[in-house]
Design a protein around this motif. Structure first.
Motif, PDB file in Angstrom:
ATOM      1  N   THR A  22       0.839  -1.195   0.000  1.00  0.00           N
ATOM      2  CA  THR A  22       0.000   0.000   0.000  1.00  0.00           C
ATOM      3  C   THR A  22       0.877   1.248   0.000  1.00  0.00           C
ATOM      4  O   THR A  22       0.647   2.202  -0.757  1.00  0.00           O
ATOM      5  N   THR A  23       1.903   1.247   0.859  1.00  0.00           N
ATOM      6  CA  THR A  23       2.789   2.412   0.971  1.00  0.00           C
ATOM      7  C   THR A  23       3.583   2.628  -0.314  1.00  0.00           C
ATOM      8  O   THR A  23       3.732   3.770  -0.776  1.00  0.00           O
ATOM      9  N   ALA A  24       4.079   1.552  -0.912  1.00  0.00           N
ATOM     10  CA  ALA A  24       4.850   1.687  -2.161  1.00  0.00           C
ATOM     11  C   ALA A  24       3.982   2.333  -3.244  1.00  0.00           C
ATOM     12  O   ALA A  24       4.429   3.234  -3.968  1.00  0.00           O
ATOM     13  N   ARG A  25       2.729   1.879  -3.329  1.00  0.00           N
ATOM     14  CA  ARG A  25       1.816   2.425  -4.355  1.00  0.00           C
ATOM     15  C   ARG A  25       1.569   3.912  -4.114  1.00  0.00           C
ATOM     16  O   ARG A  25       1.628   4.730  -5.033  1.00  0.00           O
ATOM     17  N   LEU A  26       1.333   4.280  -2.863  1.00  0.00           N
ATOM     18  CA  LEU A  26       1.065   5.698  -2.559  1.00  0.00           C
ATOM     19  C   LEU A  26       2.314   6.560  -2.746  1.00  0.00           C
ATOM     20  O   LEU A  26       2.223   7.709  -3.192  1.00  0.00           O
ATOM     21  N   LEU A  27       3.486   6.003  -2.422  1.00  0.00           N
ATOM     22  CA  LEU A  27       4.719   6.779  -2.598  1.00  0.00           C
ATOM     23  C   LEU A  27       4.948   7.104  -4.069  1.00  0.00           C
ATOM     24  O   LEU A  27       5.395   8.200  -4.419  1.00  0.00           O
ATOM     25  N   ARG A  28       4.642   6.132  -4.921  1.00  0.00           N
ATOM     26  CA  ARG A  28       4.801   6.401  -6.360  1.00  0.00           C
ATOM     27  C   ARG A  28       3.918   7.591  -6.755  1.00  0.00           C
ATOM     28  O   ARG A  28       4.353   8.501  -7.465  1.00  0.00           O
ATOM     29  N   GLU A  29       2.684   7.569  -6.253  1.00  0.00           N
ATOM     30  CA  GLU A  29       1.739   8.647  -6.590  1.00  0.00           C
ATOM     31  C   GLU A  29       2.199   9.993  -5.988  1.00  0.00           C
ATOM     32  O   GLU A  29       2.282  10.998  -6.682  1.00  0.00           O
ATOM     33  N   TYR A  30       2.544   9.989  -4.695  1.00  0.00           N
ATOM     34  CA  TYR A  30       2.834  11.251  -4.011  1.00  0.00           C
ATOM     35  C   TYR A  30       4.159  11.860  -4.484  1.00  0.00           C
ATOM     36  O   TYR A  30       4.246  13.068  -4.701  1.00  0.00           O
ATOM     37  N   LEU A  31       5.179  11.007  -4.619  1.00  0.00           N
ATOM     38  CA  LEU A  31       6.475  11.531  -5.075  1.00  0.00           C
ATOM     39  C   LEU A  31       6.372  11.972  -6.532  1.00  0.00           C
ATOM     40  O   LEU A  31       6.952  12.989  -6.931  1.00  0.00           O
ATOM     41  N   GLY A  32       5.619  11.219  -7.313  1.00  0.00           N
ATOM     42  CA  GLY A  32       5.407  11.572  -8.724  1.00  0.00           C
ATOM     43  C   GLY A  32       4.724  12.925  -8.841  1.00  0.00           C
ATOM     44  O   GLY A  32       5.091  13.753  -9.682  1.00  0.00           O
ATOM     45  N   ARG A  33       3.731  13.148  -7.969  1.00  0.00           N
ATOM     46  CA  ARG A  33       3.010  14.423  -7.984  1.00  0.00           C
ATOM     47  C   ARG A  33       3.942  15.596  -7.676  1.00  0.00           C
ATOM     48  O   ARG A  33       3.740  16.709  -8.132  1.00  0.00           O
ATOM     49  N   ARG A  34       4.983  15.316  -6.866  1.00  0.00           N
ATOM     50  CA  ARG A  34       5.959  16.385  -6.583  1.00  0.00           C
ATOM     51  C   ARG A  34       6.985  16.547  -7.690  1.00  0.00           C
ATOM     52  O   ARG A  34       7.930  17.328  -7.577  1.00  0.00           O
ATOM     53  N   GLY A  35       6.866  15.721  -8.721  1.00  0.00           N
ATOM     54  CA  GLY A  35       7.743  15.862  -9.877  1.00  0.00           C
ATOM     55  C   GLY A  35       8.989  14.990  -9.842  1.00  0.00           C
ATOM     56  O   GLY A  35       9.860  15.108 -10.706  1.00  0.00           O
ATOM     57  N   TYR A  36       9.074  14.084  -8.870  1.00  0.00           N
ATOM     58  CA  TYR A  36      10.245  13.198  -8.808  1.00  0.00           C
ATOM     59  C   TYR A  36      10.024  11.979  -9.710  1.00  0.00           C
ATOM     60  O   TYR A  36       8.928  11.413  -9.723  1.00  0.00           O
ATOM     61  N   PRO A  37      11.068  11.552 -10.423  1.00  0.00           N
ATOM     62  CA  PRO A  37      10.936  10.316 -11.192  1.00  0.00           C
ATOM     63  C   PRO A  37      11.029   9.119 -10.237  1.00  0.00           C
ATOM     64  O   PRO A  37      12.020   8.967  -9.520  1.00  0.00           O
ATOM     65  N   VAL A  38      10.010   8.293 -10.204  1.00  0.00           N
ATOM     66  CA  VAL A  38       9.945   7.189  -9.244  1.00  0.00           C
ATOM     67  C   VAL A  38       9.786   5.866  -9.973  1.00  0.00           C
ATOM     68  O   VAL A  38       8.988   5.762 -10.910  1.00  0.00           O
TER      69      VAL A  38
END
Ligand SMILES: Nc1ncnc2c1ncn2[C@@H]1O[C@H](COP(=O)(O)OP(=O)(O)OP(=O)(O)O)[C@@H](O)[C@H]1O
Ligand SMILES: Cc1cn([C@H]2C[C@H](O)[C@@H](COP(=O)(O)O)O2)c(=O)[nH]c1=O
Length: 213
Positions: A22-38
């Motif tokens: 669950t956390t990995a999936r959300l991190l992809r979304e949240y970090l991606g939203r901040r513009g980081y390549p994940v």
């Protein structure tokens, strides 16, 4: 060896049901939203060795499973994790070395053997150990359904929890930047928000402030 320069390797470990996937999936979304390549990935990997380890835990036990998982880990590092790090990505890996320190020991393999076969695995930039009370993780697994023979009730969850606490201490003593995060009293989005901020700090060169369990 440390993770490659350029990217950042973040690993997520912890007992069954604690919230790694669950956390990995959300991190992809949240970090991606901040513009980081994940790049999110998992161990065992989706390669042949990884699929064999993940789907045949009833056939492979003890030393054989320990070696299979470690072989997959080295191949996955070479073919997936390091190329993404070299491209400057944040790599978020669902399960890593800490899982072997716990699951292989639950499977009867002595710790020195587990340590030896994992000794050449890259050191993460942040090794997150998710934690929650055993009654909570057992209830989550019961509600979701067990995936494998390592998920068998509160008694197993308690043993797993204790071994993760021991592992967090050992890895921190060995130089791993361990960050212990409680998920029992935090929503999935609360966990992901907290970790997104910590990982952003790390990427921007402000961290990590290591907290051991
Ligand atoms: N912080 C949380 N609070 C409440 N429920 C959660 C939280 N995190 C995850 N869950 C729920 O718990 C269940 C297990 O989550 P998840 O599959 O992410 O755990 P996991 O650590 O990857 O488990 P496993 O090792 O068994 O694959 C899911 O139903 C998920 O929705
Ligand atoms: C990383 C890792 C994995 N395993 C085994 C244990 C399980 O059968 C699967 C993981 O499945 P899950 O859905 O993520 O719980 O792989 C292992 O034995 N040792 C390891 O280090």
């Amino acid at each position: 060896m440390s993770a490659s320069p350029g990217g950042v390797l973040v690993t997520l470990d912890g007992p069954a049901g604690v919230g790694k996937t669950t956390t990995a999936r959300l991190l992809r979304e949240y970090l991606g939203r901040r513009g980081y390549p994940v790049h999110t990935t998992t161990q065992p990997s989706h390669g042949v060795l990884g699929k064999t380890a993940r789907h045949h835990t009833d056939s492979y036990h003890g030393y054989a499973l320990a070696c299979l998982v470690a072989a997959d880990r080295y191949h996955h590092l070479e073919t997936d994790v390091r190329p993404h790090l070299e491209a400057g990505h944040i790599v978020v890996c669902d399960r890593y070395v800490a899982s072997s320190y716990v699951l292989q020991r639950m499977d009867g393999v002595p710790l020195p053997f587990v340590e030896a076969i994992n000794a050449a695995a890259d050191r993460p930039d942040l090794a997150v150990i998710l934690q929650a009370p055993p009654a909570v993780t057992a209830a989550r697994v019961a509600a979701r359904g067990a995936h494998n023979r390592f998920h068998t009730g509160e008694c197993t969850s308690r043993q797993e929890n204790d071994l993760y606490e021991d592992t967090a201490t050992r890895l921190a003593a060995g130089g791993y930047p361990v960050l212990a995060v409680q998920t029992g009293d935090r929503s999935p989005t609360g966990v992901a928000d907290y970790l997104t901020a910590r990982i952003a700090d790390l990427v921007e060169g402000h961290g990590p402030e290591v907290v051991t369990a």
